[in-house]
Write a protein that holds these residues in place. Sequence first.
Motif, mmCIF file in Angstrom:
data_model
loop_
_atom_site.group_PDB
_atom_site.id
_atom_site.type_symbol
_atom_site.label_atom_id
_atom_site.label_comp_id
_atom_site.label_asym_id
_atom_site.label_seq_id
_atom_site.Cartn_x
_atom_site.Cartn_y
_atom_site.Cartn_z
ATOM 1 N N GLN A 254 28.449 46.976 50.617
ATOM 2 C CA GLN A 254 28.907 46.980 49.218
ATOM 3 C C GLN A 254 30.386 47.347 49.140
ATOM 4 O OE1 GLN A 254 25.786 49.627 47.771
ATOM 5 N NE2 GLN A 254 25.084 47.969 46.415
ATOM 6 N N LEU A 255 30.805 48.311 49.927
ATOM 7 C CA LEU A 255 32.220 48.680 49.973
ATOM 8 C C LEU A 255 33.040 47.514 50.526
ATOM 9 C CD1 LEU A 255 34.569 50.742 49.773
ATOM 10 C CD2 LEU A 255 33.942 51.465 52.102
ATOM 11 N N MET A 256 32.559 46.893 51.593
ATOM 12 C CA MET A 256 33.263 45.738 52.165
ATOM 13 C C MET A 256 33.435 44.644 51.113
ATOM 14 S SD MET A 256 31.416 45.120 55.792
ATOM 15 C CE MET A 256 30.438 46.461 56.424
ATOM 16 N N ALA A 257 32.358 44.340 50.397
ATOM 17 C CA ALA A 257 32.391 43.270 49.392
ATOM 18 C C ALA A 257 33.350 43.625 48.253
ATOM 19 C CB ALA A 257 30.989 43.009 48.854
ATOM 20 N N LEU A 258 33.335 44.870 47.814
ATOM 21 C CA LEU A 258 34.225 45.308 46.739
ATOM 22 C C LEU A 258 35.680 45.171 47.149
ATOM 23 C CD1 LEU A 258 34.740 46.696 43.989
ATOM 24 C CD2 LEU A 258 34.528 48.885 45.214
ATOM 25 N N ARG A 259 36.024 45.666 48.322
ATOM 26 C CA ARG A 259 37.428 45.615 48.766
ATOM 27 C C ARG A 259 37.857 44.182 49.093
ATOM 28 N NH1 ARG A 259 38.043 49.195 45.742
ATOM 29 N NH2 ARG A 259 37.684 51.336 46.361
ATOM 30 N N HIS A 260 36.940 43.360 49.602
ATOM 31 C CA HIS A 260 37.247 41.951 49.835
ATOM 32 C C HIS A 260 37.579 41.287 48.498
ATOM 33 C CE1 HIS A 260 36.463 37.665 50.640
ATOM 34 N NE2 HIS A 260 36.834 37.950 51.882
ATOM 35 N N LYS A 261 36.749 41.524 47.499
ATOM 36 C CA LYS A 261 36.972 40.951 46.161
ATOM 37 C C LYS A 261 38.298 41.445 45.592
ATOM 38 C CE LYS A 261 35.019 41.023 41.522
ATOM 39 N NZ LYS A 261 33.995 41.649 40.671
ATOM 40 N N ASP A 262 38.581 42.746 45.723
ATOM 41 C CA ASP A 262 39.839 43.296 45.213
ATOM 42 C C ASP A 262 41.039 42.586 45.832
ATOM 43 O OD1 ASP A 262 38.441 45.160 43.694
ATOM 44 O OD2 ASP A 262 38.710 46.787 45.158
ATOM 45 N N MET A 263 40.973 42.331 47.138
ATOM 46 C CA MET A 263 42.088 41.701 47.832
ATOM 47 C C MET A 263 42.247 40.233 47.432
ATOM 48 S SD MET A 263 41.569 43.550 51.532
ATOM 49 C CE MET A 263 42.712 42.548 52.432
ATOM 50 N N VAL A 264 41.150 39.547 47.176
ATOM 51 C CA VAL A 264 41.220 38.149 46.748
ATOM 52 C C VAL A 264 41.789 38.051 45.335
ATOM 53 C CG1 VAL A 264 39.803 36.135 46.125
ATOM 54 C CG2 VAL A 264 39.401 37.335 48.282
ATOM 55 N N LEU A 265 41.315 38.926 44.445
ATOM 56 C CA LEU A 265 41.736 38.871 43.038
ATOM 57 C C LEU A 265 43.146 39.399 42.808
ATOM 58 C CD1 LEU A 265 38.450 39.948 41.219
ATOM 59 C CD2 LEU A 265 39.397 37.642 41.491
ATOM 60 N N ASP A 266 43.595 40.327 43.643
ATOM 61 C CA ASP A 266 44.907 40.932 43.436
ATOM 62 C C ASP A 266 45.655 41.019 44.761
ATOM 63 O OD1 ASP A 266 47.143 42.376 42.691
ATOM 64 O OD2 ASP A 266 46.052 44.206 42.167
ATOM 65 N N PRO A 267 46.462 40.014 45.067
ATOM 66 C CA PRO A 267 47.209 40.042 46.327
ATOM 67 C C PRO A 267 48.109 41.274 46.475
ATOM 68 C CG PRO A 267 47.294 37.857 45.342
ATOM 69 C CD PRO A 267 46.649 38.769 44.334
ATOM 70 N N ASP A 268 48.534 41.878 45.350
ATOM 71 C CA ASP A 268 49.354 43.093 45.423
ATOM 72 C C ASP A 268 48.571 44.287 45.977
ATOM 73 O OD1 ASP A 268 51.547 41.755 44.378
ATOM 74 O OD2 ASP A 268 51.153 42.420 42.316
ATOM 75 N N TYR A 269 47.241 44.194 45.921
ATOM 76 C CA TYR A 269 46.400 45.273 46.438
ATOM 77 C C TYR A 269 46.319 45.264 47.959
ATOM 78 C CZ TYR A 269 42.219 47.912 47.663
ATOM 79 O OH TYR A 269 41.347 48.786 48.255
ATOM 80 N N ARG A 270 46.490 44.132 48.576
ATOM 81 C CA ARG A 270 46.254 43.990 50.024
ATOM 82 C C ARG A 270 46.910 45.075 50.878
ATOM 83 N NH1 ARG A 270 46.039 37.417 50.892
ATOM 84 N NH2 ARG A 270 44.308 37.139 49.458
ATOM 85 N N PRO A 271 48.193 45.372 50.705
ATOM 86 C CA PRO A 271 48.775 46.407 51.579
ATOM 87 C C PRO A 271 48.240 47.813 51.310
ATOM 88 C CG PRO A 271 50.437 45.517 50.079
ATOM 89 C CD PRO A 271 49.187 44.725 49.866
ATOM 90 N N TRP A 272 47.605 48.008 50.155
ATOM 91 C CA TRP A 272 47.071 49.323 49.784
ATOM 92 C C TRP A 272 45.610 49.483 50.174
ATOM 93 C CZ3 TRP A 272 50.532 52.759 48.172
ATOM 94 C CH2 TRP A 272 51.750 52.278 47.689
#
Length: 183
Positions: A48-66
Amino acid sequence: MTACLTTTRLNLRRLELAFLHSCLTANYPQAQQWLGAELPAPWLAQWQLMALRHKDMVLDPDYRPWGLRAICHGDSGQMIGHIGFHTAPNPDYLQQLGVRNGIELGYEIYPQWRRQGYAGEALDAMLSLAAQQGVATAILSISPDNLASTALARRRGFIHFTEHQDPEDGLEWVYQLPLTALG
């Protein structure tokens, strides 16, 4: 922002989209090759954590480095936990709490590696990274029952300033730390 933070005993490796995708699709050989170590059972249980963070990175490229980082033991290379920021800096939900230019982070050290100072070492590296990027305040949300994490937060200078009811985790105490205190 660097893809790998190195401390005295740890390497904090940013978990890229491809790694999370490999884990979520059960392509464990590819994920292990990327990580350079065996995937620990506690990590595999956190889909669930993996899926949440994967989704966050897809939806917001600015999140990726964070995003999420594997906490890897410097000598063995084993993944002993994970740490990461929940969002890019200054999210709306923190602004609603009165926190300006803040960022929230969370971490977990897997059971066999606890009580050895690894959480504090990883937390210090991430706080330093946020401060270097100009973030003013760090936030931790911790269950009142998690005595080890509340003690760590207090040792690092975090101050309890509110609480909230998380739909998944229940009651959490919210702590803040001005990152100017680090410099």
